[in-house]
Design a protein around this motif. Sequence first.
Motif, PDB file in Angstrom:
ATOM      1  N   LEU A 413       0.835  -1.204   0.000  1.00 43.83           N
ATOM      2  CA  LEU A 413       0.000   0.000   0.000  1.00 43.83           C
ATOM      3  C   LEU A 413       0.867   1.249   0.000  1.00 43.83           C
ATOM      4  N   ALA A 414       2.003   1.179   0.679  1.00 47.03           N
ATOM      5  CA  ALA A 414       2.874   2.353   0.791  1.00 47.03           C
ATOM      6  C   ALA A 414       3.573   2.651  -0.523  1.00 47.03           C
ATOM      7  N   GLY A 415       3.733   1.627  -1.361  1.00 46.48           N
ATOM      8  CA  GLY A 415       4.414   1.819  -2.632  1.00 46.48           C
ATOM      9  C   GLY A 415       3.577   2.599  -3.617  1.00 46.48           C
ATOM     10  N   LEU A 416       2.298   2.772  -3.293  1.00 51.97           N
ATOM     11  CA  LEU A 416       1.430   3.523  -4.194  1.00 51.97           C
ATOM     12  C   LEU A 416       1.947   4.939  -4.286  1.00 51.97           C
ATOM     13  N   THR A 417       1.980   5.423  -5.512  1.00 51.79           N
ATOM     14  CA  THR A 417       2.430   6.793  -5.649  1.00 51.79           C
ATOM     15  C   THR A 417       1.300   7.714  -6.060  1.00 51.79           C
ATOM     16  N   GLY A 418       0.246   7.118  -6.594  1.00 54.17           N
ATOM     17  CA  GLY A 418      -0.886   7.946  -6.986  1.00 54.17           C
ATOM     18  C   GLY A 418      -0.691   8.591  -8.344  1.00 54.17           C
TER      19      GLY A 418
ATOM     20  N   ASP B 277      -7.570   8.182  -0.335  1.00 50.66           N
ATOM     21  CA  ASP B 277      -6.734   8.863  -1.334  1.00 50.66           C
ATOM     22  C   ASP B 277      -5.408   8.115  -1.398  1.00 50.66           C
ATOM     23  N   SER B 278      -5.151   7.466  -2.529  1.00 52.12           N
ATOM     24  CA  SER B 278      -4.001   6.558  -2.584  1.00 52.12           C
ATOM     25  C   SER B 278      -2.678   7.289  -2.384  1.00 52.12           C
ATOM     26  N   GLY B 279      -2.596   8.523  -2.839  1.00 50.53           N
ATOM     27  CA  GLY B 279      -1.362   9.288  -2.671  1.00 50.53           C
ATOM     28  C   GLY B 279      -1.079   9.599  -1.217  1.00 50.53           C
ATOM     29  N   LEU B 281      -2.399   8.095   1.389  1.00 47.09           N
ATOM     30  CA  LEU B 281      -2.226   6.831   2.097  1.00 47.09           C
ATOM     31  C   LEU B 281      -0.782   6.353   1.966  1.00 47.09           C
ATOM     32  N   ALA B 282      -0.261   6.417   0.742  1.00 44.63           N
ATOM     33  CA  ALA B 282       1.100   5.953   0.503  1.00 44.63           C
ATOM     34  C   ALA B 282       2.102   6.796   1.279  1.00 44.63           C
ATOM     35  N   ARG B 283       1.923   8.108   1.246  1.00 46.33           N
ATOM     36  CA  ARG B 283       2.851   9.001   1.971  1.00 46.33           C
ATOM     37  C   ARG B 283       2.813   8.710   3.463  1.00 46.33           C
ATOM     38  N   LEU B 285       1.969   5.937   4.996  1.00 48.18           N
ATOM     39  CA  LEU B 285       2.562   4.644   5.333  1.00 48.18           C
ATOM     40  C   LEU B 285       4.077   4.656   5.143  1.00 48.18           C
ATOM     41  N   GLN B 286       4.535   5.383   4.121  1.00 44.35           N
ATOM     42  CA  GLN B 286       5.985   5.510   3.937  1.00 44.35           C
ATOM     43  C   GLN B 286       6.612   6.160   5.165  1.00 44.35           C
ATOM     44  N   CYS B 289       6.766   3.711   7.949  1.00 49.15           N
ATOM     45  CA  CYS B 289       7.814   2.696   7.730  1.00 49.15           C
ATOM     46  C   CYS B 289       9.212   3.273   7.926  1.00 49.15           C
TER      47      CYS B 289
END
Lengths: 431, 376, 81
Positions: A413-418, B277-279, B281-283, B285-286, B289
């Motif tokens: 999920l974190a690899g998503l960049t959008g 919002d996938s963007g 969400l990704a930020r 979670l990054q 991590c």
Amino acid sequence: MSRRMRQRFEVLVVGGGPAGIAAAVRAAEAGRRVGIVDDNATLGGQIWRGESEAGSEASRWTERLRSSGASLLRGRIFYQPEPCVLLAEADDLVQELSYEKLILATGARERFLPFPGWTLPNVMGAGGLQAMVKCGLPMQGKRVVVAGTGPLLLAVAAYLSQHGAEIEMICEQASWTSLAWFSVALLAQPSKIFQGFQLKKELVGIKFSPNSWPVAASGRTTVESVTISRRGKLETIPCDYLACGFHLVPNIEVPVVLGCEIQDGCARVDDLQRTSVAEVFCAGEPTGIGGVELSLIEGEIAGLAAAGRIAEASSLFGKREKLRLFAKRLDRTFRLRSELTNLPQPETIVCRCEDVRYSHLRDHISWRAAKLQTRCGMGACQGRVCGPATQFLFKWNPDSVRPPIFPARIESLAGLTGDSKQELCETTGGR
Amino acid sequence: MSHATYDVVVVGAGIVGAACADEFSRRGMRVAVVDCEMVGSGATATGMGHIVAMDDSNAQFALTRYSQQLWQTLRPELPEDVEYDQCGTIWVAADEEEMIEVLRKRDYYGQREVPTEVLDSRTLLRLEPNLRPGLAGGLLVMEDAVLYPPCAAHFLMERAQKRGATFHLGQPVADAGQGRVRMRDGSEISAGIIVNAAGAGAGHLTPGVEIKKRKGHLVITDRYAGFLRHQLVELGYLKSAHSISSDSVAFNVQPRRTGQILIGSSRQYGADHHEVDSGILARMLQRACEYLPGLAQMSAIRTWTGFRAATPDKLPFIGPWPVDKSLFLATGHEGLGITTSLATARILVDQITGTKPEIPIEPYLPSRVAKEHAHV
Amino acid sequence: MSSPLTVTVNGAPIVVPSGATVAVAMVIAGKACRVSVGGEPRGPLCGMGICFECRVAINGQPHRPGCQILCEQGMDVRTDE
């Protein structure tokens, strides 16, 4: 860290059972660039899994798929980061699959109803136990009670018996009256709607009991016996396995997340298997439980339609109509009797992920209220088991599906960049 | 229920409305609670559920600390399912610059009798071995806690109900004020006092109340008992989460009693839809991590979004609404509604019953921003 | 048909036919896959990656769906025990 790959398809098919295979075959044979993605170790879906007998319908279709040019992908669809893109997760790989047309052939799962002891090890779904045997679980000399409802019970009993199991009894909750039509159809139907129909010779000598259902399973560490209500009387049968499923539930989580209109628990489709979302088609069990033959036809129509072969697709409508009528009658035959709502005792666990008991659920007004207050449906299965059970027990409507569609690694999920400006086969570190 | 009469009608059955119902009924008033959905189904259901002392401003500190102490008093009565867990918060300092902030925070809390402990790099890793090595240190705030908000709201509502409060759930409100609440189905409930505790919907219910929706994302994992012991917040949080204008993410994770890890946080204005919002969400979670590398391989079970009720000065509205004598506000708690619900109820009822509140209430009075509306 | 494989379940060797999933290995071993939230032993239910009852730790990775992963020679499988 997992690798990340990006692939583009004109037609992407989700699900590698009969509907998905037929869809992929027809679209690929029409010259489209097709990908078919499935989360299990082998193609074929639950029904064809592990079937390799030469000349069988399964192997004919699988062969045809292999020579069609469609790409076979292993992965579990878990998220839609942007329109016309789905993410699939495999062991150490995240695949970003973009498509012009999407065909959802996500199949069905068994409906489970809670009763005392149903959480004991070796109490499995009927299709569940069959899947385990297909994957190498030895059955020689094992005593099995098959219970629940639906044509799958017969298929499973026959299969297990072929593999050396002693089927103690098949307990079918439907009455003789409602089964009457079915047994006639069973004898008369020249084609096989379900795998089990052709296996009726294997069923000779097995005790088949309508008006019967399990009321309790007991045992110390695994199931040792099951108590059956049989024509109004209780009867306890010793066994090594209880294979128990109450017909099937369409897997509609992906269509729901994509915004497809749902009607009576199924994805609504038009003549060409198109859902309410423009580029998305749906075929097989998610449009209504109908078995292999209907799934194949729907898959073919969806594959052809997605490839723009409308005339060819239309030529199959008539055949599909007949099979749909049969499916409707099947549905009526195996409708759950209301007594089954009394199966759980107050202390019976309904949500297996979070161990939520019947007594903690029955006073709630809705699925969401129960979820918030008791955690029912909040575990790893995301309500796939307890959702349909509570729908039957309490008439609740399980609410919207929340991403990820299946549990997925945080890194996926974190690899998503959008953004969509990635390279075609990008690798983000790792091996 | 048409024409039924109560002393108070509370609109909103979230944690704040529930706390108000509990407090009014404790003081012997007849209370009705109305909600378009059910108990604890809005931000109460979607938020993280921390009970924290915060020091953005003296007023914020006063309210959060007072409320935290009320929670501590209530703690022995809380049922098991509320999962109150005094795990403490560690404010994580990534570098020496952030360590300076640790010391400032320690002094601030110390002067106000909040127990804390400064952690050096080694002690931080001993307390949270899954943090990435090389962090400068942190500040442990021992009395901070986490709980499961929907069950906490349910507990408060049930207590109010035992004292005679009535609920009208699943009933959308058309308008509220002038001594009555009118439902969309046409029925009415009248009372001398109406409390708008409608959270992010409060501005819609009472025009002129300046509440903006501030969207947040959360992720919860499967169960990994022992992976995390304290609530962790990055000190960079102060820089990122509090910028009013732009979207931001910050590292904020909680260990839940279940062994699950709850991962936040994000803040967005102007996003009105519930979709993830996938963007963002990704930020988010990054970021998580980066601090806890072991999270990457963990299984995420669910992501969701919710809306905080944000006010222009980041303090809630607690008190009378100047343009309507019958109307009181208890809303605008942004990310601190669970923490401050009990204090909000206490000082609101104090105002109404003429009791002297235990903390100064002026910073929270709606009149601070309502002045211009009063002239309209 | 290729030859059987050996995996270890909580350290004990278990022989399984080739093509067996980890969930099958667990049932052959007579071991519960996980202990539920309330402390009950649980085994596979759906056999198709839906119910997550057969979650086990495989080669150190927790919460892996046993019914969707094929056994490999020397694989280390651990349960909640």
